[in-house]
Design a protein around this motif. Sequence first.
Motif, PDB file in Angstrom:
ATOM      1  N   UNK A 110       0.807  -1.177   0.084  1.00  8.82           N
ATOM      2  CA  UNK A 110      -0.046   0.054   0.036  1.00  8.82           C
ATOM      3  C   UNK A 110       0.829   1.270  -0.051  1.00  8.82           C
ATOM      4  N   UNK A 111       2.015   1.101   0.618  1.00 10.40           N
ATOM      5  CA  UNK A 111       2.835   2.263   0.715  1.00 10.40           C
ATOM      6  C   UNK A 111       3.800   2.622  -0.620  1.00 10.40           C
ATOM      7  N   UNK A 112       3.839   1.458  -1.239  1.00 10.38           N
ATOM      8  CA  UNK A 112       4.496   1.401  -2.489  1.00 10.38           C
ATOM      9  C   UNK A 112       3.698   1.992  -3.478  1.00 10.38           C
ATOM     10  N   UNK A 113       2.488   1.520  -3.522  1.00  9.73           N
ATOM     11  CA  UNK A 113       1.407   1.808  -4.456  1.00  9.73           C
ATOM     12  C   UNK A 113       0.808   3.284  -4.496  1.00  9.73           C
ATOM     13  N   UNK A 114       0.884   4.033  -3.315  1.00  2.76           N
ATOM     14  CA  UNK A 114       0.705   5.163  -2.716  1.00  2.76           C
ATOM     15  C   UNK A 114       1.645   6.028  -3.468  1.00  2.76           C
ATOM     16  N   UNK A 115       3.006   5.583  -3.461  1.00  5.82           N
ATOM     17  CA  UNK A 115       4.012   6.446  -3.997  1.00  5.82           C
ATOM     18  C   UNK A 115       3.872   6.160  -5.555  1.00  5.82           C
ATOM     19  N   UNK A 116       3.685   4.978  -5.909  1.00  4.62           N
ATOM     20  CA  UNK A 116       3.290   5.032  -7.453  1.00  4.62           C
ATOM     21  C   UNK A 116       2.295   5.576  -8.011  1.00  4.62           C
ATOM     22  N   UNK A 168      -7.984   0.393 -10.646  1.00  5.72           N
ATOM     23  CA  UNK A 168      -8.670   0.762  -8.970  1.00  5.72           C
ATOM     24  C   UNK A 168      -9.067  -0.661  -8.461  1.00  5.72           C
ATOM     25  N   UNK A 169      -9.959  -1.439  -9.005  1.00  8.17           N
ATOM     26  CA  UNK A 169     -10.541  -2.576  -8.558  1.00  8.17           C
ATOM     27  C   UNK A 169      -9.271  -3.750  -8.270  1.00  8.17           C
ATOM     28  N   UNK A 170      -8.228  -3.579  -9.069  1.00  9.34           N
ATOM     29  CA  UNK A 170      -6.992  -4.576  -8.526  1.00  9.34           C
ATOM     30  C   UNK A 170      -6.238  -4.015  -7.209  1.00  9.34           C
ATOM     31  N   UNK A 171      -6.388  -2.787  -7.404  1.00  7.51           N
ATOM     32  CA  UNK A 171      -5.688  -2.301  -6.144  1.00  7.51           C
ATOM     33  C   UNK A 171      -6.305  -2.456  -4.786  1.00  7.51           C
ATOM     34  N   UNK A 172      -7.652  -2.353  -4.875  1.00  5.94           N
ATOM     35  CA  UNK A 172      -8.453  -2.671  -3.558  1.00  5.94           C
ATOM     36  C   UNK A 172      -8.284  -4.320  -3.301  1.00  5.94           C
ATOM     37  N   UNK A 173      -8.190  -4.979  -4.140  1.00 12.07           N
ATOM     38  CA  UNK A 173      -7.850  -6.387  -3.865  1.00 12.07           C
ATOM     39  C   UNK A 173      -6.744  -6.621  -3.321  1.00 12.07           C
ATOM     40  N   UNK A 174      -5.780  -5.935  -3.644  1.00 14.12           N
ATOM     41  CA  UNK A 174      -4.263  -6.031  -3.174  1.00 14.12           C
ATOM     42  C   UNK A 174      -4.120  -5.504  -1.588  1.00 14.12           C
ATOM     43  N   UNK A 175      -4.937  -4.460  -1.505  1.00 11.87           N
ATOM     44  CA  UNK A 175      -5.105  -3.912   0.000  1.00 11.87           C
ATOM     45  C   UNK A 175      -5.776  -4.682   0.900  1.00 11.87           C
ATOM     46  N   UNK A 177      -5.261  -7.944   0.452  1.00  8.83           N
ATOM     47  CA  UNK A 177      -4.702  -9.260   0.743  1.00  8.83           C
ATOM     48  C   UNK A 177      -5.226 -10.319  -0.132  1.00  8.83           C
ATOM     49  N   UNK A 178      -5.962 -10.065  -1.152  1.00  9.57           N
ATOM     50  CA  UNK A 178      -6.539 -11.052  -2.141  1.00  9.57           C
ATOM     51  C   UNK A 178      -5.560 -10.705  -3.406  1.00  9.57           C
ATOM     52  N   UNK A 179      -4.407 -11.150  -3.256  1.00  7.64           N
ATOM     53  CA  UNK A 179      -3.477 -11.174  -4.354  1.00  7.64           C
ATOM     54  C   UNK A 179      -3.705 -12.102  -5.533  1.00  7.64           C
ATOM     55  N   UNK A 180      -4.361 -13.166  -5.423  1.00  2.51           N
ATOM     56  CA  UNK A 180      -4.883 -13.929  -6.618  1.00  2.51           C
ATOM     57  C   UNK A 180      -5.801 -13.424  -7.396  1.00  2.51           C
ATOM     58  N   UNK A 181      -6.712 -12.928  -6.710  1.00  2.00           N
ATOM     59  CA  UNK A 181      -8.017 -12.139  -7.626  1.00  2.00           C
ATOM     60  C   UNK A 181      -7.485 -10.993  -8.064  1.00  2.00           C
ATOM     61  N   UNK A 182      -6.641 -10.161  -7.361  1.00  2.00           N
ATOM     62  CA  UNK A 182      -5.914  -9.086  -8.116  1.00  2.00           C
ATOM     63  C   UNK A 182      -5.352  -9.483  -9.392  1.00  2.00           C
ATOM     64  N   UNK A 183      -4.347 -10.529  -9.172  1.00  2.00           N
ATOM     65  CA  UNK A 183      -3.516 -10.964 -10.478  1.00  2.00           C
ATOM     66  C   UNK A 183      -4.486 -11.193 -11.450  1.00  2.00           C
TER      67      UNK A 183
END
Length: 276
Positions: A110-116, A168-175, A177-183
């Motif tokens: 989340x920190x990394x994505x915020x910087x991105x 954005x939906x993938x980012x929410x999945x990452x936040x 912790x649903x990494x497979x769904x985000x992928x």
Amino acid sequence: MKKAIFILAVLSATLSQAAWYWPFPSAEDNTNRPPRLHRLLEKANDFIELAEDESLKGEADKALDFYRQALDELMRVQRENPDRAEKPEFAPLRNKIAACKAAVDTIRFEQINANVRAVSVTDTTALQRRWNRRHGISDPEDEQQSDGQPGQGKDGQKPSDEWNSRLAPAMEKLRAGNYSEASVILEELAPERPDDLNLLMLRSAALAGTGRYYAARKLLEQAVKAHPESYMPHYNLAYVALELGDGRAAAQRHYKNGREVGGPVNIDLEERLKDD
């Protein structure tokens, strides 16, 4: 409910009266018996509770610190009880280790994505133009403006906003912790913009979240080539190098590369890269 309370009271009274002839000590009274797991987890649970409190307050760095202390404590308990560590009795400990690692990854990414978002959405154009000028590459926008023609302006921003809204939906999945769904979401978008910085960063985060660090590293290396002005792929490569056990020197090299292209000081990485 009243019936349940009454039954509990009767059982308590009966056990109290019978205790004088019970021939064996209870599990808690047996000093030769190994400590119960809930006793061993008390300190780690305290750290986890503190981490959750800091996370709710938005104090990401403090939360990370407490989660790492919790992990250290959990790993100590596991290490000091090798005969019990793999048994069903210690399943809660293993679950807590996994949960803490997931929480650390979620906060870190989340920190990394915020910087991105801050760098690539609001500043990537300016960085790219400076890099182009430094290396003698003509800038299409400058050429258009010199000819009296407008640059992208609002029309250019609109596609960018639309693209980020699709991410954005993938980012929410990452936040979450649903990494497979985000992928899954990100892989569907990849053919459209295979070298997009945001997409590459999110894809690598999703892969790392599922433990596929080598695949994540490959995407980050692609991001370095496609976006030589961005420090974020270098910083993430440093994290991946540490996770893969490539050594502090390799991670330090990636961090240094990121700093050389203008990356800010990353306290977390600097702490991890300190000599023992």
